[in-house]
Design a protein around this motif. Structure first.
Motif, PDB file in Angstrom:
ATOM      1  N   MET A   1       1.774  18.998   3.926  1.00 55.48           N
ATOM      2  CA  MET A   1       0.814  17.950   3.655  1.00 55.48           C
ATOM      3  C   MET A   1       0.935  16.900   4.767  1.00 55.48           C
ATOM      4  O   MET A   1       2.033  16.605   5.225  1.00 55.48           O
ATOM      5  CB  MET A   1       1.148  17.341   2.279  1.00 55.48           C
ATOM      6  N   LYS A   2      -0.189  16.355   5.175  1.00 61.98           N
ATOM      7  CA  LYS A   2      -0.172  15.321   6.206  1.00 61.98           C
ATOM      8  C   LYS A   2       0.534  14.076   5.663  1.00 61.98           C
ATOM      9  O   LYS A   2       0.501  13.809   4.463  1.00 61.98           O
ATOM     10  CB  LYS A   2      -1.593  14.993   6.643  1.00 61.98           C
ATOM     11  N   PRO A   3       1.170  13.290   6.561  1.00 64.83           N
ATOM     12  CA  PRO A   3       1.961  12.128   6.113  1.00 64.83           C
ATOM     13  C   PRO A   3       1.193  11.142   5.219  1.00 64.83           C
ATOM     14  O   PRO A   3       1.727  10.690   4.212  1.00 64.83           O
ATOM     15  CB  PRO A   3       2.408  11.477   7.416  1.00 64.83           C
ATOM     16  N   LEU A   4      -0.042  10.817   5.564  1.00 64.53           N
ATOM     17  CA  LEU A   4      -0.793   9.864   4.750  1.00 64.53           C
ATOM     18  C   LEU A   4      -1.094  10.439   3.365  1.00 64.53           C
ATOM     19  O   LEU A   4      -1.000   9.732   2.355  1.00 64.53           O
ATOM     20  CB  LEU A   4      -2.084   9.436   5.449  1.00 64.53           C
ATOM     21  N   ALA A   5      -1.414  11.709   3.303  1.00 68.90           N
ATOM     22  CA  ALA A   5      -1.665  12.357   2.014  1.00 68.90           C
ATOM     23  C   ALA A   5      -0.377  12.403   1.185  1.00 68.90           C
ATOM     24  O   ALA A   5      -0.397  12.156  -0.030  1.00 68.90           O
ATOM     25  CB  ALA A   5      -2.223  13.758   2.228  1.00 68.90           C
ATOM     26  N   ALA A   6       0.755  12.705   1.836  1.00 67.41           N
ATOM     27  CA  ALA A   6       2.041  12.736   1.134  1.00 67.41           C
ATOM     28  C   ALA A   6       2.396  11.354   0.591  1.00 67.41           C
ATOM     29  O   ALA A   6       2.822  11.221  -0.560  1.00 67.41           O
ATOM     30  CB  ALA A   6       3.138  13.229   2.082  1.00 67.41           C
ATOM     31  N   LEU A   7       2.206  10.342   1.409  1.00 61.58           N
ATOM     32  CA  LEU A   7       2.464   8.967   0.986  1.00 61.58           C
ATOM     33  C   LEU A   7       1.594   8.597  -0.213  1.00 61.58           C
ATOM     34  O   LEU A   7       2.085   8.069  -1.216  1.00 61.58           O
ATOM     35  CB  LEU A   7       2.193   8.012   2.149  1.00 61.58           C
ATOM     36  N   THR A   8       0.311   8.911  -0.116  1.00 62.84           N
ATOM     37  CA  THR A   8      -0.621   8.570  -1.191  1.00 62.84           C
ATOM     38  C   THR A   8      -0.259   9.298  -2.481  1.00 62.84           C
ATOM     39  O   THR A   8      -0.194   8.681  -3.549  1.00 62.84           O
ATOM     40  CB  THR A   8      -2.073   8.894  -0.762  1.00 62.84           C
ATOM     41  N   CYS A   9      -0.023  10.584  -2.396  1.00 61.24           N
ATOM     42  CA  CYS A   9       0.333  11.359  -3.594  1.00 61.24           C
ATOM     43  C   CYS A   9       1.627  10.862  -4.224  1.00 61.24           C
ATOM     44  O   CYS A   9       1.693  10.667  -5.443  1.00 61.24           O
ATOM     45  CB  CYS A   9       0.470  12.842  -3.249  1.00 61.24           C
ATOM     46  N   ALA A  10       2.636  10.647  -3.409  1.00 65.60           N
ATOM     47  CA  ALA A  10       3.915  10.167  -3.930  1.00 65.60           C
ATOM     48  C   ALA A  10       3.759   8.805  -4.593  1.00 65.60           C
ATOM     49  O   ALA A  10       4.293   8.568  -5.683  1.00 65.60           O
ATOM     50  CB  ALA A  10       4.950  10.099  -2.804  1.00 65.60           C
ATOM     51  N   ASN A  11       3.033   7.906  -3.954  1.00 66.50           N
ATOM     52  CA  ASN A  11       2.838   6.567  -4.517  1.00 66.50           C
ATOM     53  C   ASN A  11       2.102   6.622  -5.849  1.00 66.50           C
ATOM     54  O   ASN A  11       2.487   5.948  -6.807  1.00 66.50           O
ATOM     55  CB  ASN A  11       2.076   5.674  -3.540  1.00 66.50           C
ATOM     56  N   VAL A  12       1.046   7.416  -5.907  1.00 65.10           N
ATOM     57  CA  VAL A  12       0.263   7.516  -7.143  1.00 65.10           C
ATOM     58  C   VAL A  12       1.109   8.128  -8.260  1.00 65.10           C
ATOM     59  O   VAL A  12       1.157   7.598  -9.374  1.00 65.10           O
ATOM     60  CB  VAL A  12      -1.041   8.326  -6.914  1.00 65.10           C
ATOM     61  N   ILE A  13       1.774   9.221  -7.972  1.00 62.20           N
ATOM     62  CA  ILE A  13       2.585   9.901  -8.992  1.00 62.20           C
ATOM     63  C   ILE A  13       3.641   8.941  -9.542  1.00 62.20           C
ATOM     64  O   ILE A  13       3.786   8.785 -10.763  1.00 62.20           O
ATOM     65  CB  ILE A  13       3.250  11.169  -8.411  1.00 62.20           C
ATOM     66  N   LEU A  14       4.387   8.295  -8.665  1.00 67.02           N
ATOM     67  CA  LEU A  14       5.466   7.431  -9.130  1.00 67.02           C
ATOM     68  C   LEU A  14       4.950   6.140  -9.773  1.00 67.02           C
ATOM     69  O   LEU A  14       5.576   5.624 -10.702  1.00 67.02           O
ATOM     70  CB  LEU A  14       6.446   7.143  -8.002  1.00 67.02           C
ATOM     71  N   ALA A  15       3.819   5.624  -9.327  1.00 66.27           N
ATOM     72  CA  ALA A  15       3.238   4.443  -9.972  1.00 66.27           C
ATOM     73  C   ALA A  15       2.822   4.772 -11.403  1.00 66.27           C
ATOM     74  O   ALA A  15       3.054   3.977 -12.327  1.00 66.27           O
ATOM     75  CB  ALA A  15       2.048   3.918  -9.170  1.00 66.27           C
ATOM     76  N   VAL A  16       2.257   5.951 -11.596  1.00 66.25           N
ATOM     77  CA  VAL A  16       1.881   6.374 -12.949  1.00 66.25           C
ATOM     78  C   VAL A  16       3.128   6.563 -13.807  1.00 66.25           C
ATOM     79  O   VAL A  16       3.191   6.092 -14.952  1.00 66.25           O
ATOM     80  CB  VAL A  16       1.028   7.667 -12.903  1.00 66.25           C
ATOM     81  N   VAL A  17       4.129   7.229 -13.266  1.00 67.79           N
ATOM     82  CA  VAL A  17       5.376   7.452 -14.016  1.00 67.79           C
ATOM     83  C   VAL A  17       6.019   6.115 -14.400  1.00 67.79           C
ATOM     84  O   VAL A  17       6.417   5.909 -15.546  1.00 67.79           O
ATOM     85  CB  VAL A  17       6.362   8.326 -13.207  1.00 67.79           C
ATOM     86  N   MET A  18       6.116   5.187 -13.429  1.00 70.52           N
ATOM     87  CA  MET A  18       6.741   3.896 -13.710  1.00 70.52           C
ATOM     88  C   MET A  18       5.956   3.133 -14.771  1.00 70.52           C
ATOM     89  O   MET A  18       6.533   2.627 -15.735  1.00 70.52           O
ATOM     90  CB  MET A  18       6.860   3.043 -12.440  1.00 70.52           C
TER      91      MET A  18
END
Length: 176
Positions: A1-18
């Motif tokens: 996955m491209k860095p910006l896509a990885a950053l976006t996915c990780a941020n969204v997933i963890l923001a939802v989890v938190m």
């Protein structure tokens, strides 16, 4: 996955989890977000253990300075009115944090200020800026609640860095 896509996915997933998980716990969400951001401010992508220790040292120091300032404001030992006393106390606390930034362990003053600001945001909730709360060992005392919230937020930052690295790593190719 491209860095910006990885950053976006990780941020969204963890923001939802938190955000989802904090519906079941009494810890304040926004100081966790502050610690998460502070983790990256202090180099969490490159050195996660060092960044976690640094965000805790800096932000908890800011919380401690804010807690002491709150006590000084509540127990005003002077004859000065609050309109004079409060700015002097806040100025003194900021001065102490500024002086402490000369020590390498607290050198990133903005992260100390994040903790100081989180302290006051937490105390802005009715019932928390109270001498009985601030002087007791209880879960709603800022000096008890915020360090734990900051730790959890810093751990979310670490998880975020790991998830970004995992998602942006090139896919393993099968051996021929």
């Amino acid at each position: 996955m491209k860095p910006l896509a990885a950053l976006t996915c990780a941020n969204v997933i963890l923001a939802v989890v938190m955000t989802f998980s904090m519906q079941s716990f009494t810890l304040p969400l926004w100081p966790m977000v502050i610690a998460w951001a502070g983790f990256f401010h202090l180099g969490g992508s490159d050195h996660p253990p060092t960044a976690l220790a640094a965000v805790l040292a800096h932000a908890v120091f800011g919380v401690f300075a804010g807690w002491l300032a709150a006590l000084a404001i509540l127990f005003n030992p002077t004859a000065l009115p609050g309109t004079v006393w409060v700015p002097l106390v806040v100025g003194a606390a900021v001065g102490v944090m500024s002086l402490a930034s000369g020590w390498p362990r607290l050198a990133v003053l903005p992260v100390c200020v994040y903790g100081f600001a989180a302290n006051w945001a937490y105390l802005d909730v009715p019932g928390r800026f109270d001498p009985a709360v601030l002087t007791a060992l209880r879960a709603d005392n800022v000096i008890v609640a915020l360090p734990l919230a900051l730790l959890i937020g810093g751990l979310f930052g670490w998880a975020n860095a790991k998830l970004i690295a995992q998602l942006s790593a090139p896919a393993a190719r099968p051996l021929p």
